[in-house]
Design an enzyme around this catalytic site. Structure first.
Site, PDB file in Angstrom:
ATOM      1  N   ARG A 229       6.440  -1.016  -3.601  1.00  0.00           N
ATOM      2  CA  ARG A 229       5.494  -2.275  -3.767  1.00  0.00           C
ATOM      3  C   ARG A 229       5.831  -2.459  -5.316  1.00  0.00           C
ATOM      4  O   ARG A 229       5.877  -2.134  -5.617  1.00  0.00           O
ATOM      5  CB  ARG A 229       3.729  -1.707  -3.165  1.00  0.00           C
ATOM      6  CG  ARG A 229       3.592  -2.716  -2.472  1.00  0.00           C
ATOM      7  CD  ARG A 229       3.336  -4.537  -1.777  1.00  0.00           C
ATOM      8  NE  ARG A 229       3.479  -4.539  -0.379  1.00  0.00           N
ATOM      9  CZ  ARG A 229       4.675  -4.797   0.575  1.00  0.00           C
ATOM     10  NH1 ARG A 229       5.674  -4.155  -0.019  1.00  0.00           N
ATOM     11  NH2 ARG A 229       4.135  -5.474   1.608  1.00  0.00           N
ATOM     12  N   GLU A 258       6.297 -12.090  -7.625  1.00  0.00           N
ATOM     13  CA  GLU A 258       6.382 -12.239  -6.559  1.00  0.00           C
ATOM     14  C   GLU A 258       7.016 -13.644  -5.952  1.00  0.00           C
ATOM     15  O   GLU A 258       5.875 -14.444  -6.223  1.00  0.00           O
ATOM     16  CB  GLU A 258       7.076 -11.506  -5.506  1.00  0.00           C
ATOM     17  CG  GLU A 258       7.101  -9.746  -5.606  1.00  0.00           C
ATOM     18  CD  GLU A 258       7.395  -9.798  -4.469  1.00  0.00           C
ATOM     19  OE1 GLU A 258       7.782 -10.093  -3.064  1.00  0.00           O
ATOM     20  OE2 GLU A 258       7.816  -8.474  -4.779  1.00  0.00           O
ATOM     21  N   HIS A 276      13.249  -8.570  -2.571  1.00  0.00           N
ATOM     22  CA  HIS A 276      12.408  -8.120  -1.898  1.00  0.00           C
ATOM     23  C   HIS A 276      12.380  -8.516  -0.449  1.00  0.00           C
ATOM     24  O   HIS A 276      12.240  -9.012   0.712  1.00  0.00           O
ATOM     25  CB  HIS A 276      10.430  -8.872  -1.615  1.00  0.00           C
ATOM     26  CG  HIS A 276       9.517  -8.220  -1.012  1.00  0.00           C
ATOM     27  ND1 HIS A 276       8.363  -8.446  -0.823  1.00  0.00           N
ATOM     28  CD2 HIS A 276       9.637  -7.639   0.454  1.00  0.00           C
ATOM     29  CE1 HIS A 276       7.414  -7.559  -0.472  1.00  0.00           C
ATOM     30  NE2 HIS A 276       8.622  -6.530   0.484  1.00  0.00           N
TER      31      HIS A 276
HETATM   32  N1  LIG Z   1      10.637  -3.635   0.433  1.00  0.00           N
HETATM   33  C1  LIG Z   1      10.125  -4.312   1.741  1.00  0.00           C
HETATM   34  O1  LIG Z   1      10.305  -4.714   2.494  1.00  0.00           O
HETATM   35  C2  LIG Z   1       9.428  -3.177   2.549  1.00  0.00           C
HETATM   36  C3  LIG Z   1       8.668  -2.417   1.444  1.00  0.00           C
HETATM   37  N2  LIG Z   1       7.150  -1.697   2.544  1.00  0.00           N
HETATM   38  C4  LIG Z   1       5.751  -0.467   1.771  1.00  0.00           C
HETATM   39  O2  LIG Z   1       6.569   0.626   1.687  1.00  0.00           O
HETATM   40  C5  LIG Z   1       5.709   0.830   1.773  1.00  0.00           C
HETATM   41  C6  LIG Z   1       5.620   3.160   2.313  1.00  0.00           C
HETATM   42  O3  LIG Z   1       5.893   2.036   3.763  1.00  0.00           O
HETATM   43  P1  LIG Z   1       5.441   3.592   5.043  1.00  0.00           P
HETATM   44  O4  LIG Z   1       6.143   4.227   4.785  1.00  0.00           O
HETATM   45  O5  LIG Z   1       5.485   2.401   6.455  1.00  0.00           O
HETATM   46  O6  LIG Z   1       4.139   3.529   5.020  1.00  0.00           O
HETATM   47  P2  LIG Z   1       2.820   4.659   5.797  1.00  0.00           P
HETATM   48  O7  LIG Z   1       1.802   4.397   5.687  1.00  0.00           O
HETATM   49  O8  LIG Z   1       4.084   5.327   6.171  1.00  0.00           O
HETATM   50  O9  LIG Z   1       4.050   6.049   4.212  1.00  0.00           O
HETATM   51  C7  LIG Z   1       2.838   5.625   2.965  1.00  0.00           C
HETATM   52  C8  LIG Z   1       2.746   7.617   2.417  1.00  0.00           C
HETATM   53  O10 LIG Z   1       2.262   7.477   1.073  1.00  0.00           O
HETATM   54  C9  LIG Z   1       1.858   8.280   1.166  1.00  0.00           C
HETATM   55  N3  LIG Z   1       0.692   8.308   0.052  1.00  0.00           N
HETATM   56  C10 LIG Z   1      -0.407   7.747  -0.195  1.00  0.00           C
HETATM   57  N4  LIG Z   1      -0.729   7.613  -1.330  1.00  0.00           N
HETATM   58  C11 LIG Z   1       0.023   8.341  -1.857  1.00  0.00           C
HETATM   59  C12 LIG Z   1       0.076   9.526  -3.479  1.00  0.00           C
HETATM   60  N5  LIG Z   1      -1.439   8.526  -4.398  1.00  0.00           N
HETATM   61  N6  LIG Z   1       0.579   9.623  -4.466  1.00  0.00           N
HETATM   62  C13 LIG Z   1       1.251   9.913  -3.116  1.00  0.00           C
HETATM   63  N7  LIG Z   1       1.619   9.490  -2.120  1.00  0.00           N
HETATM   64  C14 LIG Z   1       0.564   8.583  -1.415  1.00  0.00           C
HETATM   65  C15 LIG Z   1       0.976   8.665   2.354  1.00  0.00           C
HETATM   66  O11 LIG Z   1       0.373   9.416   2.840  1.00  0.00           O
HETATM   67  C16 LIG Z   1       1.496   8.266   3.425  1.00  0.00           C
HETATM   68  O12 LIG Z   1       2.417   9.252   4.081  1.00  0.00           O
HETATM   69  C17 LIG Z   1       4.103   0.203   1.728  1.00  0.00           C
HETATM   70  O13 LIG Z   1       3.747  -0.016   0.053  1.00  0.00           O
HETATM   71  C18 LIG Z   1       4.860  -0.805   2.315  1.00  0.00           C
HETATM   72  O14 LIG Z   1       4.338  -1.700   2.250  1.00  0.00           O
HETATM   73  C19 LIG Z   1       7.476  -1.186   3.550  1.00  0.00           C
HETATM   74  C20 LIG Z   1       8.370  -1.887   5.069  1.00  0.00           C
HETATM   75  C21 LIG Z   1       9.232  -3.129   3.797  1.00  0.00           C
HETATM   76  O1  LIG Z   2       8.048 -10.036   5.754  1.00  0.00           O
HETATM   77  C1  LIG Z   2       8.888  -8.648   4.832  1.00  0.00           C
HETATM   78  O2  LIG Z   2      10.305  -8.756   4.797  1.00  0.00           O
HETATM   79  C2  LIG Z   2       7.897  -7.799   3.937  1.00  0.00           C
HETATM   80  C3  LIG Z   2       8.041  -6.399   3.778  1.00  0.00           C
HETATM   81  C4  LIG Z   2       7.033  -5.746   3.919  1.00  0.00           C
HETATM   82  O3  LIG Z   2       7.034  -5.654   2.456  1.00  0.00           O
HETATM   83  C5  LIG Z   2       6.246  -5.107   3.968  1.00  0.00           C
HETATM   84  O4  LIG Z   2       6.164  -4.939   5.260  1.00  0.00           O
HETATM   85  O5  LIG Z   2       5.004  -4.576   3.994  1.00  0.00           O
END
Ligand SMILES: NC(=O)C1=CN([C@@H]2O[C@H](COP(=O)(O)OP(=O)(O)OC[C@H]3O[C@@H](n4cnc5c(N)ncnc54)[C@H](O)[C@@H]3O)[C@@H](O)[C@H]2O)C=CC1
Ligand SMILES: O=C(O)CCC(=O)C(=O)O
Length: 524
Positions: A229, A258, A276
């Site tokens: 993010r 964005e 993104h």
């Molecule tokens: N670029 C994109 O299109 C996408 C971005 N994302 C983003 O990726 C990120 C991670 O997603 P997931 O792995 O599915 O989430 P998740 O919830 O499985 O993992 C997040 C991790 O961050 C840790 N965390 C929380 N606060 C923290 C801190 N202060 N310091 C260190 N670690 C901390 C949590 O303990 C957890 O293990 C999210 O922000 C999500 O929105 C997800 C999917 C697509």
């Molecule tokens: O909808 C998308 O492509 C963004 C995905 C994403 O950032 C998320 O799942 O957190």
């Protein structure tokens, strides 16, 4: 008929369960294109483009559920949704692999300068010496946030022969060892890593996590990646570190704003970017769309959802076990609220017998919703009941006892008001139904349903006749009648079930009968 608004581009194939469902209309339009119809939608499906603000929620009074086809819900005001009683669900793992792979693609591109080399060759240049990179093999990778995506990135990094350091305050040493990564402090990670990638949600704690202070703790020549993010790496803070060469390169898939517009970071040759795209694969989009479509369908069919952000999640099994108590608790809450027509400051629930072993959070929420409904003008349900109770200064507590007190199971609710305390006890009997077995200090046995009339009176001959006469004179038929008393000649109660709701005028007539203390109309 349920109407669902799909306001962002969501895989049509994934939406198939909703498109095929009977009595569901799916409208695929932007919010601005249906501005006049917003009050007609029951569900809203979004990706990240639609901003679900409190203002939008206020324009959608029928809304029951918001489905986010993806992970991050930072485009949804979850607190406002909770306040409005709207369930928020996401698709937590449908895009994990795609985002981990994108992170890896960004990492390889960054250290081998592939985007820059690509532009150069397309510009008809052939400058091999300008694009000498470094290997990933043997490098130290720091992963901040070791959830679904962070751990998939780690697996790929290990396959590339990298040393992986992980910082996540919620990661146990045992899990880190099992996966073969080094769990360390943030400072240790910053000092050890050649490449750092962030995979946390954007929260108060993670906003600006890689800001001026922490960037200064990184190795000279470090590479940074953000596919999570915008804002976890402070964009402004990066500029001087890029200018003085401390940071060798940055890969960004996400931005604080964005699209980022004419952002100064875009002028740096060693900053590579994508719009993104982490989750933008055919597979991820199909996965997340299917997940939210199925969840929304379950929800609209009254089945439990499994990936809610603002509700306790329940498996089908657990849901089936608690369903009966959930309904009983809602009725008990409503009866207590209708009886206690005065301000209340505390609600205490005791679960006894078999119900004490179940997941009671949901049952208590249902009870609170039942209690608050007669008192609150806005929507109240299990999503916002606890929040509304807190706002209104009503404390609530749960107690448990293995002993069912003469019943296989029972729920006892005590409500503490300004001047009085009210207690009601209910039980659910399989194949028979819900029974209220204690009401306001009296042992009794009645079914909590329909149009009820509660009368408290002196236990003396002729009372039932007097009540029956008044109701009969006004063509009100009594379906069932239960009586209870504390002692012969003392206080007694009648609980009547009527075929139609009682009119106010009749209530007043009954109140005037001598030796009748209290008359309450209770509607379920
Ligand atoms: N670029 C994109 O299109 C996408 C971005 N994302 C983003 O990726 C990120 C991670 O997603 P997931 O792995 O599915 O989430 P998740 O919830 O499985 O993992 C997040 C991790 O961050 C840790 N965390 C929380 N606060 C923290 C801190 N202060 N310091 C260190 N670690 C901390 C949590 O303990 C957890 O293990 C999210 O922000 C999500 O929105 C997800 C999917 C697509
Ligand atoms: O909808 C998308 O492509 C963004 C995905 C994403 O950032 C998320 O799942 O957190």
């Amino acid at each position: 008929m349920f109407r669902i608004l799909v306001s962002d581009a969501i895989s049509e194939e994934g939406l198939a369960p909703l498109l095929a469902a009977k009595d569901i209309e799916v409208v695929q339009k932007k919010v601005s294109e249906v501005a006049d119809e917003l009050d007609q939608f029951d569900a809203l499906l979004v990706r990240s483009a639609t901003k679900v603000t409190e203002e939008l929620l206020e324009k959608m009074p029928k809304l029951k559920i918001i489905g986010r086809a993806g992970v991050g819900v930072d485009n949804i005001d979850v607190e406002a949704a909770t306040k409005h009683g709207v369930v928020v669900i996401n698709a937590p793992n449908g895009n994990t692999i795609s985002t981990a792979e994108h992170t890896f693609a960004m990492m390889a591109s960054l250290v081998r300068r592939i985007p820059q080399a690509h532009i150069s060759v397309k510009s008809r240049e052939w400058n091999r010496s300008a694009f000498v990179g470094v290997e990933l093999f043997g490098k130290h990778l720091g992963i901040i946030g070791f959830g679904r995506i962070g751990s998939e990135v780690a697996k790929r990094a290990r396959a590339f022969g990298m040393h992986v350091h992980v910082y996540d305050p919620f990661l146990t040493k045992a899990r880190a060892e099992k996966i073969g990564v080094d769990a360390c402090s943030l400072d240790e990670l910053l000092a050890a890593s050649d490449i750092i990638t962030v995979h946390t949600p954007l929260t108060k704690e993670t906003k600006g996590l890689l800001g001026p202070k922490n960037l200064a703790k990184t190795k000279k020549g470090v590479y940074l990646i953000n596919c999570a993010r915008g804002g976890i790496i402070d964009e402004q803070a990066l500029i001087p570190f890029l200018e003085n060469g401390h940071v060798a390169g940055v890969a960004l898939d996400v931005f604080e704003q964005e699209p980022p517009g004419d952002h100064p970071l875009l002028s740096f040759d060693n900053v590579i970017v994508t719009p993104h795209l982490g989750a933008s694969t055919v597979e991820a989009q199909l996965n997340v769309a299917t997940q939210v479509a199925e969840e929304v369908l379950h929800f609209l069919e009254g089945k439990p959802v499994t990936s809610s952000i603002n509700l306790p999640t329940l498996s089908k099994d657990v849901y089936e076990k608690i369903q009966a108590f959930y309904t009983l608790a809602r009725k008990m809450g409503s009866l207590a609220s209708q009886y206690m027509t005065e301000p209340v400051h505390e609600i205490a629930v005791t679960y006894c017998g078999s119900v004490a072993d179940l997941e009671t959070t949901f049952i208590t929420r249902s009870l609170l919703a039942g209690f608050l409904k007669p008192r609150v003008a806005s929507t109240v349900n299990e999503v916002n009941a606890a929040m509304i109770a807190k706002e209104r200064g009503i404390a609530f507590s749960e107690k448990f006892s293995a002993n069912g007190n003469d019943y296989n199971n029972s729920i006892t609710l005590t409500v503490y008001g300004e001047t009085q305390t009210f207690t009601i006890k209910g039980t659910h009997i399989a194949h028979y139904g819900d029974r209220i077995v204690h009401f306001n200090g009296f042992a009794i046995d009645f079914a909590p349903e329909g149009h009820l009339l509660y009368i408290q009176h002196l236990d003396k001959p002729g009372m039932i006749g007097k009540v029956g006469q008044i109701l009969g004179d006004h063509q009100v038929n009594i379906a069932t009648m239960q009586v209870g008393r504390q002692e012969a000649g003392g206080k007694a109660i009648m609980m009547l079930s009527l075929d139609k709701p009682l009119e106010e005028e009749l209530l007043e007539k009954l109140e005037q009968v001598s030796d009748i203390d209290t008359v309450k109309k209770l509607e379920l």
